[in-house]
Every structure is written in C-alpha cells, then in structure tokens.
Write a protein that holds these residues in place. Structure first.
Motif, PDB file in Angstrom:
ATOM      1  N   VAL A 291       0.871  -1.173   0.000  1.00 53.78           N
ATOM      2  CA  VAL A 291       0.000   0.000   0.000  1.00 53.78           C
ATOM      3  C   VAL A 291       0.905   1.220   0.000  1.00 53.78           C
ATOM      4  O   VAL A 291       1.564   1.510   0.991  1.00 53.78           O
ATOM      5  N   LYS A 303     -11.344   2.510   3.625  1.00 51.84           N
ATOM      6  CA  LYS A 303     -10.789   1.376   2.888  1.00 51.84           C
ATOM      7  C   LYS A 303     -11.923   0.514   2.356  1.00 51.84           C
ATOM      8  O   LYS A 303     -12.899   0.254   3.070  1.00 51.84           O
ATOM      9  N   HIS A 307      -9.646  -4.301   0.003  1.00 56.74           N
ATOM     10  CA  HIS A 307      -8.453  -3.759   0.664  1.00 56.74           C
ATOM     11  C   HIS A 307      -8.408  -4.193   2.129  1.00 56.74           C
ATOM     12  O   HIS A 307      -7.384  -4.697   2.617  1.00 56.74           O
TER      13      HIS A 307
END
Length: 346
Positions: A291, A303, A307
């Motif tokens: 990330v 998020k 993710h």
C-alpha cells in the motif's frame, strides 16, 4: 526525542533509589537526577550554575531536563529553560525550539508556545493539530507575512485539519493560495486538490484538474491514479475506471492494494465478475502486495472491502506465505462465491 518524551538512561527516574556509576556523578547528571525526583529548586540551582559557567550543556541534557518539566507540568520552568538556551545561542538551539514546540503543542499550551517561539512551520503544524481552523489559518497568515515558505509537513497538517472537518472547498482554496506550481513538494498539492474534488464526487472538476496537472508538467503518480480510481469505483463508473487502469499501465505506474480493491469491489458490486479478468490482465499483479497510497486518501474514502480483507489476511497467521496480488484476488473471489452460495441456498 519523539513527542517530547525522552527515554531516560538507566537509573534516572521513577520512584525509589537511583544509583549512578562513579564516573557519571557530574553536575548535569545530578541536575537531571534532582529534576526526575521533582526537586526542582535544586535542579534549577545546578542548571544556573552550568549555564553561567564555561560548561556548555549537551543537547541531550537540555532535552531530558525539558522532559522532566513536561512530565511534572512545570511549563513555566520549561519555557524559561528554552529562553535561557536561546539567549546563549547554543549550536543546538534549533533542536531545542523544535522540542519546545512538541512539548507545548502536545500539552495544548498554544498561547505559551507563542511567547517563546518565532512564527514558523512548526506553529502551523501544531495549530492544525490542536487549534481551531481559525487559529490554524491565522498561523498560516503569519507564516506568509514572514516570507517563509510553507513546508511539506505543514501543508499535510493543514490538509488533514480541513479533511477532518470536511471543509473541502477551503482545502482547495488553501492549495491554490500555496501555489499549485510548486515543484519542491512533488505532486502533493495537485493530489490534495484532486482529493478535494473526489471527496464530493465532483467528477467534471476532478477530470479538469487532472488535465491541468498534466498541462502544468506534473506526471501522475500512484496516489493521483488511486484518487481517481476510488472516485470512479464509488460512482460505479466502470468504463472510466477501465481507462484509468490503462492510462496507469501506459505511464508504467505499478498498482497497489488500493488500485486492485477499486477494480474488484466495483466489478463485483455491478455483478461483472466474469469481466474482471479483462481489466486485471492489464495490471501487473505478480509483485508482493503493498500500500503506497498517501494515507490522507483513506481519511476521505476509508478502505474498500477487498483492501480491508487483504490487509487482514496479510496480517493473519498466513502472513508468512509469499502472497501476490493475483493470489489475494483469487482467494477473495472464492470467499465471495461461497458467501453468495450460502445466501442463495438459504
């Protein structure tokens, strides 16, 4: 020193007896011992004796003394030490100023901070963190009048303050005032401007700013593409996301978990799972997951499901496995498939 908390060397501090090795019983050591024991009159007397002699105290000694005053809430004494160091123009004055800003800022003593420190980027950062937006903007105005250039850390601090209050229009105005043409902060200013539009899903303004960024000679980076990808994904703009992925590949910008999440979440939400490979094959998915998107982006969008699931998996007991984006996506799709099967069977 981090946040004006200084780790004491073995023996100094706490309650109970303190032992010093024979070679350590110096005047600074004794002063710090008194300060850690809250015997401030004694430590003060030794401090005055040190600074009025030919002995120059080391930066670490001063920082540890400041920390003792901070822990005891002796802010007036802390401020006095800073002024006395500054008046003698020791070579480590800048470090002491920075530490003092941290001390007063973390304790919320902004007014006291003003009495001893010159205006600067540190002021802006701590008003951003502990003051109101009005206080922060006043500090920024003083910084501009002093003809000092606002630095990256202060820009990020002000941006975070505007984002936390959802004042995206004010964020855009601030960025334009700083000057979008500045190159010593990279793409930070342009990315924050794109984020201010994406946060309110002003897609036309987002696209226009992206084109203006390119015309100004700035090359989009991973954060630039992911801000647009998150906006396209949340707005279910499948074709625009597909074109953005192609543009990303053309610019040779490698994806991260955020990019993959935008594609996977959107295609599954729109029930286009069978077409997912059409977009994924344009992305390099063989590298180790990472990330690299600016964390400020998550303060706006949070998020996505993929993710969050991927990060939880990477941090779980399976983290020793050599994961790749492709394997994470495959496992996530299987999980979603099993979940849907359970729902339909029920």
């Amino acid at each position: 020193m981090v946040g004006c908390r200084i780790r004491k060397r073995g023996g100094v501090g706490g309650s109970g007896d303190v032992e010093l090795a024979p070679g350590e019983m110096t005047m600074p050591s004794l002063m710090l011992l008194y300060a850690d024991k809250a015997l401030f009159s004694e430590s003060r007397a030794l401090w005055l004796e040190i600074i009025n002699s030919s002995v120059v105290p080391g930066a670490e000694v001063v920082l540890r003394l400041m920390d003792a005053y901070l822990r005891a809430g002796q802010f007036d004494e802390l401020a006095r030490v800073v002024r006395e160091v500054a008046s003698r123009d020791y070579e480590f004055c800048a470090e002491i100023y920075s530490a003092a800003v941290s001390c007063f800022g973390s304790a919320g003593k902004l007014a006291m901070m003003e009495t001893i420190l010159p205006d600067g980027n540190a002021f802006v950062e701590y008003y951003s963190a502990f003051g109101s937006l009005s206080d922060m903007e006043t500090a920024y105005g003083r910084l501009k009048r002093s003809r000092l250039l606002i630095e990256r850390g202060a820009i990020r601090s002000m941006a975070r303050a505007y984002i936390s209050k959802r004042k995206f229009y004010l964020l855009g105005e601030f960025l334009r005032d700083v000057g979008l043409g500045r190159r010593n902060v990279g793409n930070l200013l342009w990315n924050l401007l794109l984020l201010s539009y994406a946060a309110n899903f002003k897609m036309k303004s987002l696209q226009r700013a992206f084109l203006e960024m390119a015309e100004a000679g700035f090359s989009p980076d991973l954060t630039t593409f992911n801000i647009r990808a998150l906006a396209f994904s949340r707005m279910c703009m499948v074709w625009d996301l597909h074109l953005s992925v192609e543009h990303m590949a053309h610019q040779r910008v490698l994806p991260d978990l955020v990019t993959c999440g935008c594609v996977v979440d959107l295609f599954l939400e729109r029930r286009l799972g069978r077409n997912l490979s059409f977009v994924l094959r344009k992305m390099d998915l063989n590298g180790p997951p990472r990330v690299s998107t600016d964390p400020l982006v998550f303060e706006v969008f949070g998020k996505g499901d993929f993710h969050s699931s991927a990060e939880a998996l990477l941090e779980s007991k399976h983290r020793r496995r050599n994961w790749a984006y492709s394997s994470l996506i495959s496992m996530y799709l299987k999980k979603q498939y099993r979940s849907n099967q359970v729902i339909w069977n029920y």
